[in-house]
Design a protein around this motif. Sequence first.
Motif, mmCIF file in Angstrom:
data_model
loop_
_atom_site.group_PDB
_atom_site.id
_atom_site.type_symbol
_atom_site.label_atom_id
_atom_site.label_comp_id
_atom_site.label_asym_id
_atom_site.label_seq_id
_atom_site.Cartn_x
_atom_site.Cartn_y
_atom_site.Cartn_z
ATOM 1 N N LEU A 110 0.721 -1.322 -0.100
ATOM 2 C CA LEU A 110 0.027 -0.046 0.107
ATOM 3 C C LEU A 110 0.822 1.170 -0.047
ATOM 4 O O LEU A 110 0.580 2.197 -0.742
ATOM 5 N N GLU A 111 1.909 1.352 0.743
ATOM 6 C CA GLU A 111 2.683 2.358 0.796
ATOM 7 C C GLU A 111 3.417 2.614 -0.467
ATOM 8 O O GLU A 111 3.643 3.830 -1.105
ATOM 9 N N LYS A 112 3.961 1.697 -1.137
ATOM 10 C CA LYS A 112 4.673 1.675 -2.495
ATOM 11 C C LYS A 112 3.610 2.238 -3.457
ATOM 12 O O LYS A 112 3.911 3.213 -4.060
ATOM 13 N N ASP A 113 2.394 1.772 -3.412
ATOM 14 C CA ASP A 113 1.376 2.267 -4.605
ATOM 15 C C ASP A 113 0.896 3.541 -4.129
ATOM 16 O O ASP A 113 0.538 4.510 -5.344
ATOM 17 N N THR A 146 -4.917 7.638 -17.404
ATOM 18 C CA THR A 146 -5.239 6.033 -17.143
ATOM 19 C C THR A 146 -4.327 5.410 -16.040
ATOM 20 O O THR A 146 -4.934 4.431 -15.329
ATOM 21 N N ASN A 147 -2.887 5.798 -16.041
ATOM 22 C CA ASN A 147 -2.159 5.255 -15.168
ATOM 23 C C ASN A 147 -2.549 5.634 -13.854
ATOM 24 O O ASN A 147 -2.600 5.027 -12.829
ATOM 25 N N VAL A 148 -3.043 6.748 -13.573
ATOM 26 C CA VAL A 148 -3.511 7.300 -12.230
ATOM 27 C C VAL A 148 -4.597 6.699 -11.751
ATOM 28 O O VAL A 148 -4.582 6.150 -10.648
ATOM 29 N N ASP A 149 -5.638 6.242 -12.684
ATOM 30 C CA ASP A 149 -6.696 5.536 -12.517
ATOM 31 C C ASP A 149 -6.356 4.029 -11.873
ATOM 32 O O ASP A 149 -6.925 3.395 -10.965
ATOM 33 N N VAL A 150 -5.222 3.486 -12.559
ATOM 34 C CA VAL A 150 -4.917 2.130 -12.373
ATOM 35 C C VAL A 150 -4.170 2.028 -11.133
ATOM 36 O O VAL A 150 -4.509 1.243 -10.228
ATOM 37 N N ILE A 151 -3.467 3.124 -10.676
ATOM 38 C CA ILE A 151 -2.602 2.991 -9.436
ATOM 39 C C ILE A 151 -3.766 3.178 -8.140
ATOM 40 O O ILE A 151 -3.670 2.613 -7.132
ATOM 41 N N ASP A 158 -4.873 -2.849 -2.325
ATOM 42 C CA ASP A 158 -3.978 -3.180 -1.258
ATOM 43 C C ASP A 158 -4.695 -2.917 0.063
ATOM 44 O O ASP A 158 -4.240 -3.739 1.040
ATOM 45 N N LYS A 159 -5.619 -2.066 0.118
ATOM 46 C CA LYS A 159 -6.479 -1.783 1.678
ATOM 47 C C LYS A 159 -7.188 -3.074 1.639
ATOM 48 O O LYS A 159 -7.192 -3.621 2.840
ATOM 49 N N ALA A 160 -7.715 -3.815 0.618
ATOM 50 C CA ALA A 160 -8.565 -4.974 0.586
ATOM 51 C C ALA A 160 -7.747 -6.124 1.244
ATOM 52 O O ALA A 160 -7.923 -7.036 2.094
ATOM 53 N N ALA A 161 -6.308 -6.069 0.766
ATOM 54 C CA ALA A 161 -5.276 -6.969 1.489
ATOM 55 C C ALA A 161 -5.000 -7.253 2.490
ATOM 56 O O ALA A 161 -4.905 -7.950 3.379
#
Length: 390
Positions: A110-113, A146-151, A158-161
């Motif tokens: 999560l921190e990385k993303d 689109t890259n922003v939306d993907v991240i 990540d939050k769900a994980a």
Amino acid sequence: MSKGLFLIVATIISITTFIYSEKNSNANTPIVEQAFSVKVIAASMKDTIEQLKTIGTVQPFATIHVKSLVDGQLQSVGFKEGELVQENQVLFTIDPQPFQVQLQQAQAALEKDETQLANALRILNRAQALKNDKLVAEQDFEQLATNVDVIKATIEADKAAIASAKLQLSYSSISSPVTGYTGNLLFNVGNIIAAKDNNPLVVINQVMPIYVSFSVPEKNLADIKQNLNSGLDKINIYTDNDNEHVLATGKITFINNTVDTTTGMIQLKATFPNIDKKLWPGQFVNISFPLRKISKAVLIPNNAIQTGPNGFYVFVVDNQKKVDIRTVIPGQVVSNETVIIKGLDSGEIVVTEGQLNLVKGTKVEYDLPANNRHMKIKDEADPIALQVSK
């Protein structure tokens, strides 16, 4: 005749005369009829409540099969076999390290993303300014957006994980959902636990409150329902068949929704607080509860009723203190008394002790109990149809 022969004849005549005189004397003496001492009581008449008696089975209020939701090595056990455990008490701990590592990995991702998102947003903002000056192609700008939306979507994953890892970590500590008694411990510290294992780690029975399950004939169902609606739902458990020592008192709380067609019986359950823990799952108990009211019932002590080849009978004492054998039809047993359906009237005196020496016509001696002397049957409709004249 010689002198010796004369003496013999005289002796025989004297003996014969004596025997004849004694026989005539005994024949004229009246025979005294023997009277046996017995205990008696007068049959009473009063309103009573018919009790339905049966045998029930004690069942736990809840049975919990404790299982693990995750795989791992059993690290600790927080109770002893057969011990009372409290609600939310930790029972088992499965090695939490694998789940802690998974949680740390999810948090790091999560921190990385989030860092990548911040950088992607900065690039997108600069591209927006260049796009306004027509220095960035429309297609390139849309790719950056689109890259922003993907991240952003990756961050949500990540939050769900992280939530999943926290949930798995919480499953490593197994707590009791109820207050109850534990059974046999089926796994020991060091065993590998599998979530798909069908065997529970332990079984917990909740016994406060507790159920008693029993069945009654379907013909009594209407009376039972009527009693429940009128508040007569109290049920007693007794320590013996005599219904003298009440072990516990509860209420009928369940009537099954169908009658067993093979037996004609219907299942009921009663709930007992069981604070003193006198009832235990699996016990067979004697139960009794009110069924219907009997008005002006004739009652006598249970020990007055005898059993013979022709059925039940009692010894009734007449005004000459002689007994007669009376066939009776007994009904409901109410504590230490029995309702007599037919064969006996209120006020008649029956023998309660000493029946062994009696036959029809035997004379007896007795004293009525103080509360049975000078009894009269009242004519008015009174629940107690006997009164004591003092």
